[in-house]
Design a protein around this motif. Structure first.
Motif, PDB file in Angstrom:
ATOM      1  N   LEU A   1      43.421  28.605  19.434  1.00 35.42           N
ATOM      2  CA  LEU A   1      44.550  29.456  19.058  1.00 35.42           C
ATOM      3  C   LEU A   1      44.086  30.629  18.205  1.00 35.42           C
ATOM      4  CD1 LEU A   1      47.036  26.576  18.164  1.00 35.42           C
ATOM      5  CD2 LEU A   1      47.059  28.000  20.217  1.00 35.42           C
ATOM      6  N   THR A   2      43.088  30.381  17.329  1.00 34.51           N
ATOM      7  CA  THR A   2      42.667  31.446  16.414  1.00 34.51           C
ATOM      8  C   THR A   2      41.780  32.492  17.094  1.00 34.51           C
ATOM      9  OG1 THR A   2      40.797  30.115  15.673  1.00 34.51           O
ATOM     10  CG2 THR A   2      42.792  29.988  14.349  1.00 34.51           C
ATOM     11  N   VAL A   3      41.222  32.198  18.259  1.00 33.43           N
ATOM     12  CA  VAL A   3      40.402  33.223  18.924  1.00 33.43           C
ATOM     13  C   VAL A   3      41.218  34.062  19.904  1.00 33.43           C
ATOM     14  CG1 VAL A   3      38.215  31.976  18.725  1.00 33.43           C
ATOM     15  CG2 VAL A   3      39.622  31.635  20.748  1.00 33.43           C
ATOM     16  N   LYS A   4      42.497  33.798  19.999  1.00 31.79           N
ATOM     17  CA  LYS A   4      43.329  34.610  20.894  1.00 31.79           C
ATOM     18  C   LYS A   4      43.411  36.037  20.359  1.00 31.79           C
ATOM     19  CE  LYS A   4      46.545  31.077  22.582  1.00 31.79           C
ATOM     20  NZ  LYS A   4      46.529  31.163  24.041  1.00 31.79           N
TER      21      LYS A   4
ATOM     22  N   ARG B   1      44.852  39.421  18.899  1.00 35.77           N
ATOM     23  CA  ARG B   1      45.842  39.486  17.825  1.00 35.77           C
ATOM     24  C   ARG B   1      47.292  39.427  18.309  1.00 35.77           C
ATOM     25  NH1 ARG B   1      44.395  41.524  12.295  1.00 35.77           N
ATOM     26  NH2 ARG B   1      42.441  40.980  13.281  1.00 35.77           N
ATOM     27  N   ARG B   2      47.604  40.142  19.372  1.00 34.30           N
ATOM     28  CA  ARG B   2      49.023  40.180  19.757  1.00 34.30           C
ATOM     29  C   ARG B   2      49.506  38.875  20.392  1.00 34.30           C
ATOM     30  NH1 ARG B   2      47.231  41.645  24.699  1.00 34.30           N
ATOM     31  NH2 ARG B   2      45.443  42.995  24.496  1.00 34.30           N
ATOM     32  N   GLU B   3      48.572  38.041  20.884  1.00 36.96           N
ATOM     33  CA  GLU B   3      48.996  36.759  21.476  1.00 36.96           C
ATOM     34  C   GLU B   3      48.873  35.612  20.479  1.00 36.96           C
ATOM     35  OE1 GLU B   3      46.808  35.839  25.052  1.00 36.96           O
ATOM     36  OE2 GLU B   3      46.739  37.973  25.568  1.00 36.96           O
ATOM     37  N   ARG B   4      48.183  35.877  19.376  1.00 37.64           N
ATOM     38  CA  ARG B   4      47.874  34.798  18.441  1.00 37.64           C
ATOM     39  C   ARG B   4      49.120  34.345  17.692  1.00 37.64           C
ATOM     40  NH1 ARG B   4      43.882  36.769  14.182  1.00 37.64           N
ATOM     41  NH2 ARG B   4      42.815  37.515  16.037  1.00 37.64           N
ATOM     42  N   PRO B   5      49.369  33.040  17.633  1.00 39.72           N
ATOM     43  CA  PRO B   5      50.526  32.567  16.868  1.00 39.72           C
ATOM     44  C   PRO B   5      50.300  32.796  15.368  1.00 39.72           C
ATOM     45  CG  PRO B   5      49.581  30.818  18.239  1.00 39.72           C
ATOM     46  CD  PRO B   5      48.615  31.949  18.238  1.00 39.72           C
TER      47      PRO B   5
ATOM     48  N   ILE C   1      50.399  27.897  13.995  1.00 41.70           N
ATOM     49  CA  ILE C   1      49.164  27.208  14.369  1.00 41.70           C
ATOM     50  C   ILE C   1      49.095  25.872  13.636  1.00 41.70           C
ATOM     51  CG2 ILE C   1      46.641  27.267  14.154  1.00 41.70           C
ATOM     52  CD1 ILE C   1      46.714  30.239  14.668  1.00 41.70           C
TER      53      ILE C   1
ATOM     54  N   VAL D   1      45.552  24.775  23.540  1.00 43.91           N
ATOM     55  CA  VAL D   1      45.820  26.072  24.170  1.00 43.91           C
ATOM     56  C   VAL D   1      46.749  25.930  25.374  1.00 43.91           C
ATOM     57  CG1 VAL D   1      43.769  27.266  23.375  1.00 43.91           C
ATOM     58  CG2 VAL D   1      43.617  25.853  25.398  1.00 43.91           C
TER      59      VAL D   1
ATOM     60  N   GLN E   1      32.943  36.367  19.431  1.00 44.81           N
ATOM     61  CA  GLN E   1      33.582  35.305  18.639  1.00 44.81           C
ATOM     62  C   GLN E   1      32.742  34.037  18.672  1.00 44.81           C
ATOM     63  OE1 GLN E   1      37.256  35.421  20.849  1.00 44.81           O
ATOM     64  NE2 GLN E   1      38.417  36.143  19.077  1.00 44.81           N
TER      65      GLN E   1
END
Lengths: 341, 276
Positions: free
Chosen positions: A99-102, A104-108, A113, A153, B182
């Motif tokens: 979730l954290t590597v999504k 920025r605009r898709e990241r919850p 999270i 994910v 990343q």
């Protein structure tokens, strides 16, 4: 999401791992790829995940060819045999990673999270372990963290490579049932690789038996066990006795030159010769394994040893002794023409 | 302990004694001598020798060469180790051999190679002169020679660690949607950080201490192309013993700091390994 594997081949240096393999996995099914080590099952799984590339053929998700899509854009959850947990991250961070590597605009948001991870920890019966590190967990716990990380994910497909391979027998059995239960709750299309026929028969909706880079048979666990399509499948699913017809007195079968296959627990054992054709043997050894007793029966015609299995109860009531004469007759003889080999 | 592995206590004691004596004569005595010579005329003279204009310029050049060579070799070392450990390709063994080349070749030879390449009569000499660029007997030559001799340190330290860790975690990161950048920062780098730091410290120590290769390309121009090791030699040859030992004590201080850092990192790595 349905998966279609269409004519996939893959060769490594000096070795053909997959030879024109085709398979369809309908949406929501739990499929086992079963086979001995080196049969290509893991390679097939990695190709579906995008971790390996096929030399020819295609992989389709919901009818779309995704052969050119990279692993990170395929939206699959992959559970590795050795877990592959990020060793320097806590359990919480491991599960949150996807979730954290999504972008920025898709990241919850951070608390979304957190909520999701807590929920997964609960679902995986890992409550309270979020701040531990992978090295502080047992094998079974690590495996569940790996599963939680893959599920975080919301994958459209879940792929598991020998998910219980590194666990001890008791934990294995427990996790196996638990995986089945989890699948019944989530209904995500799943493929898992195993070399353990019991695991495949117990957990999967459909079992795919593979051998030497090819699919031998696809079917429900009952189909596979009751009507194996080839001697390989028959032998791979359990212990087996072979009766070569040239050592048998059955004249009609002799003309066909076939081999009869029978499982050790599917034999009629008679102490007196009946009118039906039986193979004369002498009891030459016995070994109790928990609830069953394994008998070694030496054929009188010198055709080798037949292995038979009895329940311990029957063994006790019938008083078997070494040297006893026994006539053996398969209950469900299966014939495969020798020409197949 | 079994009988077979127990030695007579006298044998044991004399073995330990020989080892300690050897270390004392060969390693500790010289260090004590350097320090005592440097401080023979008191702290005032010691300080004066260090604050000499040429000594400071040599110190600056040494720091500059290390400041360029170390980052350059971090970038090279990490990329080389990454591709050797994580990918299969033809010529991998050859690449590994080439990485070791600076260990095998005498530093003087490697300095000479640069003179042949970039010197006035070298292959690129004419072109360099036309474009008014100076490499040999100038700072760029010193930096190049330093990079060359320190080339293997980071890569050699990382390759076994990365090979042992395999590619599972990187593959897991990929299936979870992480891009290459990343994956490197969040998965690979944290796993290799202690090995990397260890390599960097060894690389730095060698970069600051290098004599042979740098000596060939430097030209020993005082205040311009002298590094600390070269400056020590010049001072000594000019019978300025006190100044020579004072500057040498700087390099010795560096060695001691390196050893302390190395010990700390080794302890950390051992602890990190216990964790996994």
């Amino acid at each position: 999401m349905s998966i279609v594997i269409a004519g996939v081949s893959k060769a490594f240096v000096g070795f053909r791992a997959l030879n024109n393999v085709s398979l369809e996995v309908p949406t929501g099914q739990l499929v086992a790829l079963l086979g001995p080590s080196g049969c290509g099952k893991t390679t097939l799984l990695r190709i579906v995940a995008g971790l390996d590339t096929q030399d020819s053929g295609a992989v389709l998700f919901d009818g779309t060819d995704i052969s050119q899509v990279s692993a990170r854009d395929r939206g699959v959850g992959f559970v590795f045999q050795q877990y592959a947990l990020f060793r320097h991250m806590s359990v919480f961070d491991n599960i949150a990673f996807g979730l954290t590597v999504k972008p920025r605009r898709e990241r919850p948001a951070a608390n979304a999270i957190k909520q999701k991870v807590e929920q997964l920890l609960e679902l995986m019966q890992l409550g309270g372990l979020g701040q531990r590190y992978p090295s502080q967990l047992s094998g079974g716990q690590r495996q569940r963290v790996a599963l939680a990380r893959a599920l975080a994910v919301d994958p459209k497909v879940l792929l598991l490579d020998e998910p219980f391979g590194a666990l001890d027998a008791r934990v294995r059995k427990e996790l196996r049932r638990w995986l089945r239960k989890l699948h019944d709750e989530l209904h995500v299309t799943s493929i898992f690789v195993t070399h353990d026929q019991e695991e495949a028969l117990e957990v999967a909706d459909t079992v795919v038996v593979m051998n030497a880079g090819k699919i031998e048979q696809v079917g429900s666990p009952d189909d596979i066990y009751d009507s194996p399509a080839s001697p390989f499948v028959y032998q791979f699913l359990g212990d087996v006795n072979l009766f070569h017809t040239n050592a048998n007195r059955n004249a009609r079968a002799e003309r066909l030159m076939s081999t009869v296959y029978a499982r050790p627990h599917e034999l009629h054992l008679e102490r007196v010769p009946s009118d039906r054709e039986g193979i004369e043997t002498r009891l030459s050894g016995q070994r109790r394994i928990g609830a069953v007793v394994r008998l070694l029966l030496e054929r009188a015609d010198g055709g080798g040893v037949i292995e038979a299995e009895l329940t311990h109860e029957r063994y006790l009531s019938e008083q078997w002794r070494d040297g006893d004469q026994v006539w053996v007759r398969p209950m469900y003889p299966r014939r495969f023409s020798d020409a197949v080999h | 302990m079994t009988r077979g592995t127990t030695e007579n206590p006298w044998v044991r004691r004399s073995l330990i004694g020989v080892a300690l004596l050897f270390v004392a004569i060969m390693l500790i005595l010289p260090m004590v001598l350097v320090l005592s010579q440097a401080l023979a005329h008191g702290v005032g003279d010691y300080w004066r020798a260090l604050s000499d204009k040429d000594a400071i310029s040599a110190l600056k050049l040494t720091l500059l060469a290390a400041a360029i060579a170390v980052p350059a070799n971090i970038i090279f070392g990490v990329s080389a180790a990454w591709c050797i450990a994580k990918f299969e390709f033809k010529g991998k063994q050859l690449l590994l051999t080439f990485i070791d080349l600076p260990f095998a070749v005498s530093p003087v030879i490697s300095g000479l190679v640069y003179v042949l390449l970039f010197g006035l009569n070298g292959w690129c000499g004419e072109w360099l002169r036309e474009h008014d660029m100076k490499i040999i007997y100038a700072v760029p030559g010193i930096v190049l020679a330093t990079i060359f001799v320190t080339f293997p340190f980071v890569a050699r330290e990382l390759i076994p660690v990365m090979q042992e860790q395999g590619t599972d975690e990187e593959e897991a990161a990929a299936t979870l949607g992480a891009n290459g950048w990343q994956t490197f920062w969040r998965v690979t780098l944290p796993n290799i950080k202690w090995a990397l730091l260890y390599g960097v410290i060894l690389c730095n120590a060698r970069a600051m201490g290098e004599f042979g290769a740098v000596s060939v390309v430097s030209g020993h121009i005082r205040g311009m192309t002298n590094t600390l090791p070269l400056h020590v030699e010049i001072l000594y040859n000019e019978y300025q013993g006190l100044a020579a030992f004072a500057v040498a004590s700087l390099l010795m201080g560096l060695a001691v700091v390196t050893l302390i850092l190395k010990t700390i990192i080794e302890a950390r790595t051992a602890r990190a390994e216990e964790h996994t």
